[in-house]
Structures are given as structure tokens and as C-alpha cells.
Scaffold this active site. Structure first.
Site, PDB file in Angstrom:
ATOM      1  N   HIS A 199       0.801  -1.234   0.000  1.00 24.86           N
ATOM      2  CA  HIS A 199       0.000   0.000   0.000  1.00 24.86           C
ATOM      3  C   HIS A 199       0.833   1.283   0.000  1.00 24.86           C
ATOM      4  CE1 HIS A 199      -3.636  -2.264   0.530  1.00 24.86           C
ATOM      5  NE2 HIS A 199      -3.297  -2.720   1.715  1.00 24.86           N
ATOM      6  N   ASP A 247      -3.555 -10.896  -1.725  1.00 27.48           N
ATOM      7  CA  ASP A 247      -3.954 -10.303  -0.445  1.00 27.48           C
ATOM      8  C   ASP A 247      -5.438  -9.940  -0.541  1.00 27.48           C
ATOM      9  OD1 ASP A 247      -4.178  -7.880   1.495  1.00 27.48           O
ATOM     10  OD2 ASP A 247      -2.091  -8.462   1.811  1.00 27.48           O
ATOM     11  N   ASP A 267      -4.219 -12.511   4.578  1.00 25.89           N
ATOM     12  CA  ASP A 267      -5.488 -12.034   5.135  1.00 25.89           C
ATOM     13  C   ASP A 267      -6.671 -12.429   4.246  1.00 25.89           C
ATOM     14  OD1 ASP A 267      -4.687 -10.359   3.118  1.00 25.89           O
ATOM     15  OD2 ASP A 267      -4.706  -8.522   4.319  1.00 25.89           O
ATOM     16  N   HIS A 319      -6.712  -7.259   0.360  1.00 28.52           N
ATOM     17  CA  HIS A 319      -6.784  -5.836   0.022  1.00 28.52           C
ATOM     18  C   HIS A 319      -6.152  -5.575  -1.353  1.00 28.52           C
ATOM     19  CE1 HIS A 319      -6.842  -5.930   4.498  1.00 28.52           C
ATOM     20  NE2 HIS A 319      -7.824  -5.067   4.301  1.00 28.52           N
TER      21      HIS A 319
END
Length: 409
Positions: free
Chosen positions: A137, A172, A261, A174
Site C-alpha cells: 500500500h 492479499d 489475510d 486488500h
């Protein structure tokens, strides 16, 4: 029968000693647990283990702005009260707190990914693993989503010195927004992110319609998913899309971000993957027999993160691991069944067959647009890659190119 892949594995024990804070979901301690489990299964005997170098500020500034790197270098918990404006400017705070040894932490995990890329470039290994990396990120001038330095972008920039095209894959939960943004305007990196997408879910980006711009148009692929996706739906979609991407894009190297995750039961996630399902994606990518850089990423239920990345280390070594976890320093975390398996949950899959089919068709449409693009036919490796600044169109083109290339020597 091919000879066994040479696997390089990067780890520094100090990376797991930093502490984001009592209520913060990111626990770097999960890296110590993973490493301990890897050792307890004796996987270290089948690969080369390296302690990464600590990335120098000048290396971090290959992507990040020098002022941001300098700020991370200077800030400490004791002095942060003096830097209210900078904390806001660089987005440090609740999600990305200032903690002891923050900069050293960044240097270690980024150094691991840079070293991994360099070993692949020099053909000293076939697969390189850095479970501490994968912090996808972080942006050029700011921290975001628990990530301060974007090691993936730095690793990809390294690979681009030797490879005309690099494929980035992200599983992931995200969206891999920082990596996508860094390479949004170039065809030399294709980013493919499978993630939960929705207004209320961080970072809120990654719509299937976001495909890149300018030279990078159609080279960003987003696979937005809904809650509860299971192994069968996820792996089917993953294999179909990645097989087509590799066939059309013909990358010279692959970077695979294995955020854990996306596993069922993750503290921040909402997918329903078992470790087997997650690892199946790694197994599939390995079969392409290309230089492969594998990193960690998110993952907030520590014992499942450690299980997952240990199983995936085994996959990369072609080694099936016994389900019963051997005795190790962290064995109590794996109670009550002390098993390597993690189950998917009894959870509704909100991704209908129609929805997944529509997403797949949209992705394939983008891929069709690049199938005959000249960029994909490149034979020679261009000079070291640089990331265009957003305002470069206003500058004198000759000055711009000269300045950029000099700054990367």
C-alpha cells in the site's frame, strides 16, 4: 524431469521484534513464528538462507521521494510531537504509527526484497522468498495501510534492469494499490490484483474498470470480489486469468504477493480460503518455471499466517509437510489440534457464478486489447526503468530524460 529449483530465503530475526502498538492488528511477531515453523519442518536444509542487507536511504529513494525517506529516518516516538505537520503530510498516525526502530524495520524488509530480486537477476536462484516483504500500500510520498516503504515496487524496479516485462500478482484480501499506482502508466509491468472490493473496504480502489492509462492502458488488471469467496471459486478464477495473462504478456519474471489475510477467519479479512486453496495459487504460479519472487503481505491471525507461509515454503520446495506440527518455540499458538491445516468457515459465498463470469469476461476483454500491442513484442531489454513523474509533460523532454536516467545510475 527438470532439476530442482534453487530457492533463496531471506530472513532477519530483528524484523519480528518491532511493535506497532497494543491494539494494532499488524503483528510482525508472526514473522518469527513463520520462520520457527519453517525450521521445525527442516525446510532450511533444502534452500539457501540469507540475512538481507539493510536497504540504504538512496535505495529506498529509487521509488520514494527523498524527503519522505529522510522523514522516516529521523522520526521517533519521542520526537513525533515536534512534527505534527509532517505526520499529516506523510500519513503517519493511527494506521501507520511511529514506533521504535521503524526505519530499521523498513530497511530490513525492503532490503530482503531488493536482495531477492538481485539474486534472481544474477541467476543465483530460481525462486526467492521474503515473507517479511509484500507491503503493497505504501505510496511514493506517504505511508498507507500499515505500509511505509513499498518493497514490491523496489523489487520490481530491480527486476526491470534485466527483464523487459515483469508480472505482479497479488492475492492479499486488500487491493495492491501502491504497486498498481507506481506502474499505472507503463506496459513494462502488468499488475494483477485479486481482492475484496467495496466502498467501505480499505483501500476502496481496484474496480475491474481500472485498467491503466497511457502506455499502461490494459496493463493493470483488477479482479474485485465479494465476501465469502471459497477455494473452488477463487482458484478456478485465478488459474483461468493467470494462465491467459502469462500466455499473452510473456513476462520475464513474476512477483507474487501472498497476503494471508485472504484466509478464512482472518481478523481483518472476509474471504473463505483454506490454506490449501491459498497455496494452490502459489503452486500454479510456480509451474510457469519463471524467475519468481515471493513475498508475504497482510495477515492478522498470526497462527494462520505462520501455517500458510510455511506450507507455501514447502510448495516452493516441492515438499509435502506432515499435518502434525513438530514441537517448536511457539507450539502453544497452534493449540488445540496442533495441525498445519486451516479450515474454511461455514460462510455464504456472495460471489455468484454469473458475477464471477462477468468479471472474467471483462478481464479477458482487456487482455484482447493488448494481444497485438507492439510493447508485448519487445525483444531487447530497455535501459533501467524509471517511473514517470505526473507533471513531466510540462518539462523539456530532453532535460527530463537526461535528469531521470542520471538519477538512477
Amino acid at each position: 524431469m527438470t532439476s530442482k529449483d534453487r530457492v533463496a530465503y531471506f530472513y532477519d530475526g530483528d524484523v519480528g521484534n518491532v511493535y506497532f502498538g497494543p491494539n494494532h492488528p499488524m503483528k510482525p511477531h508472526r514473522l518469527c513464528m513463520t520462520h520457527n515453523l519453517v525450521l521445525s519442518y527442516e525446510l532450511h536444509k533444502k534452500m539457501e538462507i540469507y540475512r538481507p542487507h539493510k536497504a540504504y536511504p538512496v535505495e529506498l529513494a529509487q521509488f520514494h521521494s527523498a524527503d519522505y525517506v529522510d522523514f522516516l529516518h529521523r522520526i521517533t516516538p519521542d520526537t513525533q510531537h515536534l512534527f505534527a505537520n509532517e505526520l499529516t503530510q506523510y500519513n503517519l498516525g493511527e494506521d501507520c504509527p511511529v514506533f521504535d526502530n521503524l526505519f530499521e524495520f523498513c530497511q530490513i524488509y525492503a532490503g530482503g526484497t531488493i536482495d531477492a530480486a538481485q539474486r534472481l537477476n544474477n541467476q543465483l536462484c530460481d525462486i526467492a522468498i521474503n515473507w517479511a516483504g509484500g507491503l503493497h500500500h505504501a505510496k511514493k510520498c506517504e505511508a498507507s495501510g500499515f505500509c511505509y516503504i513499498n518493497d514490491l515496487v523496489l523489487g520490481i524496479l530491480e527486476l526491470l534492469k534485466y527483464h523487459a516485462r515483469v508480472l505482479y500478482i497479488d492475492i492479499d484480501v486488500h487491493h495492491g494499490d501502491g504497486v498498481e499506482e507506481a506502474f499505472y502508466f507503463t506496459d513494462r509491468v502488468m499488475t494483477v490484483s485479486f481482492h475484496k472490493y467495496g466502498d467501505m473496504f480499505f483501500p476502496g480502489t481496484g474496480d475491474v474498470k481500472d485498467v491503466g492509462e497511457r502506455e499502461g492502458k490494459y496493463y493493470a488488471i483488477n479482479v474485485p470480489l465479494k465476501d465469502g469467496i471459497d477455494d473452488a471459486s477463487f482458484t478456478r478464477l485465478f488459474k483461468t486469468i493467470i494462465a491467459k495473462v502469462v500466455e499473452i504478456y510473456l513476462p520475464g519474471a513474476i512477483v507474487l504477493q501472498c497476503g494471508a489475510d485472504s484466509l478464512a477467519g482472518d481478523r481483518l479479512g472476509c474471504f473463505n480460503l483454506s490454506i490449501e486453496g491459498h497455496a494452490e495459487c502459489v503452486r500454479f504460479v510456480k509451474k510457469f518455471n519463471m524467475p519468481l519472487l515471493v513475498t508475504g503481505g497482510g495477515g492478522y491471525t498470526k497462527e494462520n499466517v505462520a501455517r500458510c507461509w510455511t506450507v507455501e515454503t514447502g510448495v516452493l520446495l516441492d515438499t509435502e509437510l506432515p499435518k502434525e506440527i513438530p514441537d517448536n518455540e511457539y507450539i502453544s499458538y497452534f493449540a488445540p489440534d496442533y495441525s498445519l491445516k486451516s479450515q474454511s468457515k461455514n460462510m455464504e459465498n456472495l460471489n455468484s457464478k454469473t458475477y464471477l463470469s462477468t468479471i472474467k469476461m471483462q478481464v479477458f476483454e482487456s487482455l484482447r486489447c493488448i494481444q497485438h500491442a507492439p510493447g508485448v513484442q519487445m525483444q531487447e531489454v530497455p535501459p533501467d526503468f524509471y517511473i514517470p513523474d505526473f507533471d513531466e509533460l510540462e518539462q523539456n523532454p530532453d532535460e527530463r530524460v537526461g535528469r531521470k536516467l542520471n538519477s538512477f545510475k
